[in-house]
Design an enzyme around this catalytic site. Structure first.
Site, PDB file in Angstrom:
ATOM      1  N   ILE A 103       9.718   3.705  44.167  1.00  0.00           N
ATOM      2  CA  ILE A 103       8.617   2.833  43.745  1.00  0.00           C
ATOM      3  C   ILE A 103       7.660   3.666  42.902  1.00  0.00           C
ATOM      4  O   ILE A 103       7.231   4.749  43.327  1.00  0.00           O
ATOM      5  CB  ILE A 103       7.893   2.248  44.976  1.00  0.00           C
ATOM      6  N   LEU A 104       7.351   3.162  41.716  1.00  0.00           N
ATOM      7  CA  LEU A 104       6.505   3.925  40.794  1.00  0.00           C
ATOM      8  C   LEU A 104       5.044   3.485  40.899  1.00  0.00           C
ATOM      9  O   LEU A 104       4.761   2.318  41.202  1.00  0.00           O
ATOM     10  CB  LEU A 104       7.029   3.767  39.373  1.00  0.00           C
ATOM     11  N   ASN A 118      12.128  -5.874  35.745  1.00  0.00           N
ATOM     12  CA  ASN A 118      12.911  -5.559  36.941  1.00  0.00           C
ATOM     13  C   ASN A 118      13.942  -6.644  37.181  1.00  0.00           C
ATOM     14  O   ASN A 118      13.736  -7.808  36.856  1.00  0.00           O
ATOM     15  CB  ASN A 118      11.982  -5.453  38.163  1.00  0.00           C
ATOM     16  N   THR A 119      15.074  -6.236  37.750  1.00  0.00           N
ATOM     17  CA  THR A 119      16.087  -7.193  38.190  1.00  0.00           C
ATOM     18  C   THR A 119      16.160  -7.111  39.702  1.00  0.00           C
ATOM     19  O   THR A 119      16.220  -6.017  40.274  1.00  0.00           O
ATOM     20  CB  THR A 119      17.457  -6.900  37.543  1.00  0.00           C
ATOM     21  N   HIS A 120      16.140  -8.269  40.351  1.00  0.00           N
ATOM     22  CA  HIS A 120      16.055  -8.280  41.816  1.00  0.00           C
ATOM     23  C   HIS A 120      17.112  -9.235  42.386  1.00  0.00           C
ATOM     24  O   HIS A 120      17.224 -10.375  41.923  1.00  0.00           O
ATOM     25  CB  HIS A 120      14.655  -8.725  42.247  1.00  0.00           C
ATOM     26  N   ASP A 156       8.241  -5.944  43.392  1.00  0.00           N
ATOM     27  CA  ASP A 156       8.922  -7.227  43.248  1.00  0.00           C
ATOM     28  C   ASP A 156       7.951  -8.386  43.033  1.00  0.00           C
ATOM     29  O   ASP A 156       8.118  -9.485  43.574  1.00  0.00           O
ATOM     30  CB  ASP A 156       9.845  -7.490  44.456  1.00  0.00           C
TER      31      ASP A 156
HETATM   32  C1  GRF Z   1      21.049  -4.445  41.804  1.00  0.00           C
HETATM   33  O1  GRF Z   1      21.391  -5.504  42.669  1.00  0.00           O
HETATM   34  C2  GRF Z   1      19.570  -4.459  41.537  1.00  0.00           C
HETATM   35  O2  GRF Z   1      19.021  -5.724  41.430  1.00  0.00           O
HETATM   36  C3  GRF Z   1      19.049  -3.775  42.759  1.00  0.00           C
HETATM   37  O3  GRF Z   1      19.929  -2.679  42.918  1.00  0.00           O
HETATM   38  C4  GRF Z   1      21.223  -3.080  42.481  1.00  0.00           C
HETATM   39  C5  GRF Z   1      21.741  -2.022  41.537  1.00  0.00           C
HETATM   40  O4  GRF Z   1      23.127  -2.154  41.395  1.00  0.00           O
HETATM   41  N1  GRF Z   1      17.653  -3.453  42.644  1.00  0.00           N
HETATM   42  P1  GRF Z   1      24.022  -1.062  40.633  1.00  0.00           P
HETATM   43  O5  GRF Z   1      23.738   0.294  41.253  1.00  0.00           O
HETATM   44  O6  GRF Z   1      23.640  -1.093  39.181  1.00  0.00           O
HETATM   45  O7  GRF Z   1      25.437  -1.522  40.848  1.00  0.00           O
END
Ligand code: GRF
Length: 202
Positions: A103-104, A118-120, A156
């Site tokens: 966490i930054l 971010n992708t969650h 998030d």
């Molecule tokens: C992804 O599901 C991302 O959303 C989450 O960590 C996972 C990373 O997957 N925060 P990978 O290491 O790129 O396969």
């Protein structure tokens, strides 16, 4: 300077070109970003990990900003300054988190505020945090999903850019469900980043 676009709800965001990716793990989301041909200026990792090899194989520079402590003595602010320095060395305009395990703190948001994505692996605001897939499974939800959002200093949190629902099956494990969500992440996240790089609304 340069062209910019006003985007409703997202404030004023200037056109951006070079992407910095932050990763810590297996790097399959990073791989999808690389495979999509996005202009990755640098991949920053916080530990030795498979993401490093994926970046180097694609010809993208890697900066290992090694996190040496996971205990209470960890200086998150100093570490965040080091990440900013690494990103700035490669003159990136947009920062994409892709499974980054640290966490930054404020310095990153002061340097790149509004330009960190971010992708969650859940439908935010449900199931925030590192164990989103496990928590969704434990809660017994029948549908979970994926979210791309602008990152803020709150984990998030921040304006949602895109979401997609993913069904939960009766025999799902954390791994099988996470993989089904990652299929969506690998398809949709590069599209979101491409749009932002082009100054379009995702
Ligand atoms: C992804 O599901 C991302 O959303 C989450 O960590 C996972 C990373 O997957 N925060 P990978 O290491 O790129 O396969």
């Amino acid at each position: 300077m340069g062209a910019g676009l006003a985007r409703p709800g997202l404030g004023y965001v200037r056109a951006v070109r070079r992407l910095g990716v932050l990763a810590s793990g297996t790097g399959t989301i990073l791989q999808a970003i690389l495979d999509a041909g996005l202009p990755v200026g640098v991949v920053v990792v916080d530990r030795p990990c498979a993401a490093t090899e994926r970046a180097l194989a694609a010809g993208a520079p890697v900066e290992l900003v090694e996190r040496t402590s996971f205990g209470p003595d960890f200086d998150r602010v100093a570490y965040s300054h080091r990440v900013v320095d690494a990103l700035k060395r490669h003159e990136v305009d947009l920062v994409a988190m892709a499974g980054f395990g640290t966490i930054l703190a404020d310095p990153v948001h002061e340097a790149f505020g509004g330009l960190i994505v971010n992708t969650h692996p859940a439908l935010l605001p449900a199931f925030k945090g590192w164990h989103a897939v496990e928590d969704a499974l434990a809660a017994g939800v029948k549908v979970t999903g994926w979210t791309a959002h602008l990152a803020t200093v709150e984990v998030d949190d921040g304006p949602i850019l895109a979401q997609e629902a993913v069904p939960v099956f009766a025999d799902d494990t954390v791994d099988s469900l996470h993989e089904r969500i990652k299929e969506v992440e690998r398809r949709r996240y590069p599209e979101v980043l491409q749009a932002l790089l082009e100054g379009r609304t995702p």
